[in-house]
Structure formats: C-alpha cells, structure tokens
Design a protein around this motif. Structure first.
Motif, mmCIF file in Angstrom:
data_model
loop_
_atom_site.group_PDB
_atom_site.id
_atom_site.type_symbol
_atom_site.label_atom_id
_atom_site.label_comp_id
_atom_site.label_asym_id
_atom_site.label_seq_id
_atom_site.Cartn_x
_atom_site.Cartn_y
_atom_site.Cartn_z
ATOM 1 N N SER A 198 8.936 7.870 3.679
ATOM 2 C CA SER A 198 10.019 7.656 2.715
ATOM 3 C C SER A 198 10.907 8.889 2.603
ATOM 4 O O SER A 198 12.140 8.782 2.571
ATOM 5 C CB SER A 198 9.449 7.309 1.341
ATOM 6 O OG SER A 198 8.735 6.099 1.391
ATOM 7 N N GLU A 235 0.833 -1.196 0.000
ATOM 8 C CA GLU A 235 0.000 0.000 0.000
ATOM 9 C C GLU A 235 0.874 1.256 0.000
ATOM 10 O O GLU A 235 1.853 1.358 0.732
ATOM 11 C CB GLU A 235 -0.898 0.003 1.236
ATOM 12 C CG GLU A 235 -1.832 1.166 1.295
ATOM 13 C CD GLU A 235 -2.770 1.083 2.488
ATOM 14 O OE1 GLU A 235 -3.777 1.802 2.465
ATOM 15 O OE2 GLU A 235 -2.499 0.328 3.431
ATOM 16 N N VAL A 236 0.511 2.187 -0.853
ATOM 17 C CA VAL A 236 1.199 3.480 -0.893
ATOM 18 C C VAL A 236 0.174 4.548 -0.565
ATOM 19 O O VAL A 236 -0.828 4.688 -1.254
ATOM 20 C CB VAL A 236 1.832 3.750 -2.277
ATOM 21 C CG1 VAL A 236 2.488 5.121 -2.303
ATOM 22 C CG2 VAL A 236 2.838 2.670 -2.634
ATOM 23 N N ASN A 237 0.425 5.275 0.507
ATOM 24 C CA ASN A 237 -0.460 6.360 0.910
ATOM 25 C C ASN A 237 0.400 7.537 1.366
ATOM 26 O O ASN A 237 1.632 7.494 1.260
ATOM 27 C CB ASN A 237 -1.423 5.882 2.006
ATOM 28 C CG ASN A 237 -0.693 5.262 3.190
ATOM 29 O OD1 ASN A 237 0.412 5.669 3.531
ATOM 30 N ND2 ASN A 237 -1.310 4.271 3.820
ATOM 31 N N THR A 238 -0.221 8.552 1.874
ATOM 32 C CA THR A 238 0.503 9.753 2.296
ATOM 33 C C THR A 238 1.529 9.418 3.369
ATOM 34 O O THR A 238 2.655 9.927 3.346
ATOM 35 C CB THR A 238 -0.491 10.812 2.820
ATOM 36 O OG1 THR A 238 -1.451 11.069 1.798
ATOM 37 C CG2 THR A 238 0.225 12.093 3.187
ATOM 38 N N LYS A 239 1.156 8.552 4.293
ATOM 39 C CA LYS A 239 2.073 8.156 5.361
ATOM 40 C C LYS A 239 3.329 7.485 4.795
ATOM 41 O O LYS A 239 4.442 7.751 5.245
ATOM 42 C CB LYS A 239 1.333 7.198 6.316
ATOM 43 C CG LYS A 239 1.885 7.166 7.699
ATOM 44 C CD LYS A 239 0.901 6.606 8.724
ATOM 45 C CE LYS A 239 0.660 5.143 8.572
ATOM 46 N NZ LYS A 239 -0.005 4.537 9.741
ATOM 47 N N THR A 240 3.147 6.655 3.789
ATOM 48 C CA THR A 240 4.278 5.981 3.143
ATOM 49 C C THR A 240 5.211 6.994 2.483
ATOM 50 O O THR A 240 6.441 6.900 2.611
ATOM 51 C CB THR A 240 3.776 4.982 2.069
ATOM 52 O OG1 THR A 240 2.830 4.100 2.649
ATOM 53 C CG2 THR A 240 4.915 4.191 1.470
ATOM 54 N N ILE A 241 4.645 7.970 1.801
ATOM 55 C CA ILE A 241 5.446 8.980 1.107
ATOM 56 C C ILE A 241 6.208 9.853 2.094
ATOM 57 O O ILE A 241 7.402 10.108 1.922
ATOM 58 C CB ILE A 241 4.555 9.849 0.181
ATOM 59 C CG1 ILE A 241 3.825 8.992 -0.854
ATOM 60 C CG2 ILE A 241 5.371 10.950 -0.478
ATOM 61 C CD1 ILE A 241 4.706 8.172 -1.761
ATOM 62 N N VAL A 242 5.525 10.304 3.138
ATOM 63 C CA VAL A 242 6.180 11.147 4.147
ATOM 64 C C VAL A 242 7.286 10.364 4.860
ATOM 65 O O VAL A 242 8.396 10.870 5.052
ATOM 66 C CB VAL A 242 5.148 11.706 5.150
ATOM 67 C CG1 VAL A 242 5.827 12.403 6.314
ATOM 68 C CG2 VAL A 242 4.184 12.652 4.448
#
Length: 185
Positions: free
Chosen positions: A15, A6-13
């Motif tokens: 990263s 899953e890629v979501n905002t939390k994953t991007i931040v």
C-alpha cells in the motif's frame, strides 16, 4: 484460499509503495482532456495491478492515499468526493484477487477477461455514480458538469486501467514459474 480482506505486513508495504507510485503518476503522467478539471489518468492501472496482487484493502489504500496526497500537494486541499471514488475504485479492483492465480504464473485469457469485466464495472460505479453524486451532495456542484466529468473519467479510467493494468499483470505473470514447468532429466 486467499482471504479477501487480510491485512498483513505485505499489504501495508504494498500500500505504501503503491500509494507513492500512484501519487507520482497521478501528478505527472496524465493526459489533459477538453473537460475542465478532468484528465486521463495512468495511475489507476497501477492501483488495479497492486489490488490484483494484494487484495482490495491494498487497492483502496493506494488510491485513497495517492489521490489525497495529489490533491493536497497540487491544490492545497482535498476534493473528497473524487478521493472517495478513487478509494472505491482501488478497493473494487481487488475483488479479482481471490480468483487470482498469478503467483503461480497463470494469467490467461479468462483471467484477463475477469479482471477487465471487474475493472470496467468498478470504474462505472465509481465515476458515473459515486464521484458526481458526492460532488452534488457535498459541494453543490452543477450536476451537468460533474456527470459529464464522470462519463469521461469512467471511460478513460476503464481504458487506461484495462491497458496498463493488463500489461503489468501479463508481464508480472511471466516472471513467475508455472507449477510443473520444470522437469527432471
């Protein structure tokens, strides 16, 4: 059940933050080794920590971006064979994510063992197989040198990931409230 990819905002931040920390650690917090162009890195413990919390996509991005930025800043060009191996290692660390109960405050002996078995296997694949093989294929490097570098990288990264990653995960789990730990009086 957690979705592994899953890629979501939390994953991007996570990263972006993880890549910044990884880059700084990779550049400044390392131990020189007797083998040329190979250091004992502390950054992989942080990559494993983020991968355990946010999954393989975050782990892979952190290691890929962090290693590529380091190479670009310090050397002026990217050594892609090792950057790809870094990305693979960060991605692989994230496979412990699905069974993770750390957000519930649970990171016991079984979790520590599972995390470390996965990270040792991932480090072995990335540094004993992928990085040196790509060095030979892409850059026509001497197999003796790059496989020797790979052995040191696999051992040192497994040890530093095991120590730093485990300590970070244990500390993080202690900040979480275990379900049922609060009682009404």
């Amino acid at each position: 059940m957690k979705k592994l990819f899953e890629v979501n905002t939390k994953t991007i931040v996570a990263s972006a933050l993880g890549a910044a920390i990884f880059t700084l650690l990779f550049m400044y917090v390392k131990i020189p080794s007797p083998i040329p162009n190979t250091s004992i890195q502390t950054a992989y413990g942080v990559s494993a920590f983020f991968a355990y919390l946010f999954g393989p996509i975050a782990g892979g991005l952190i290691s890929f971006i962090g290693h590529a930025l380091n190479d670009s800043i310090q050397y002026g060009s990217v050594w892609w064979s090792w950057v790809i191996a870094s990305a693979l290692s960060g991605f692989g660390f994230g496979f412990a994510y699905r069974q993770s109960r750390i957000e519930e405050g649970i990171f016991g002996k079984k979790d520590i063992i599972r995390f470390n078995v996965i990270q040792v296997i991932v480090n072995a694949i990335a540094w004993l197989l992928v990085a040196p093989t790509l060095d030979v294929l892409i850059y026509s490097e001497s197999a003796n040198l790059v496989y020797t570098q790979g052995v040191l990288a696999a051992l040192s990264n497994a040890i530093s990931t095991g120590i730093i990653g485990t300590l970070l995960l244990v500390a993080y789990s202690k900040t979480k409230t275990k379900e049922g730990s609060l009682s009404k009086k």
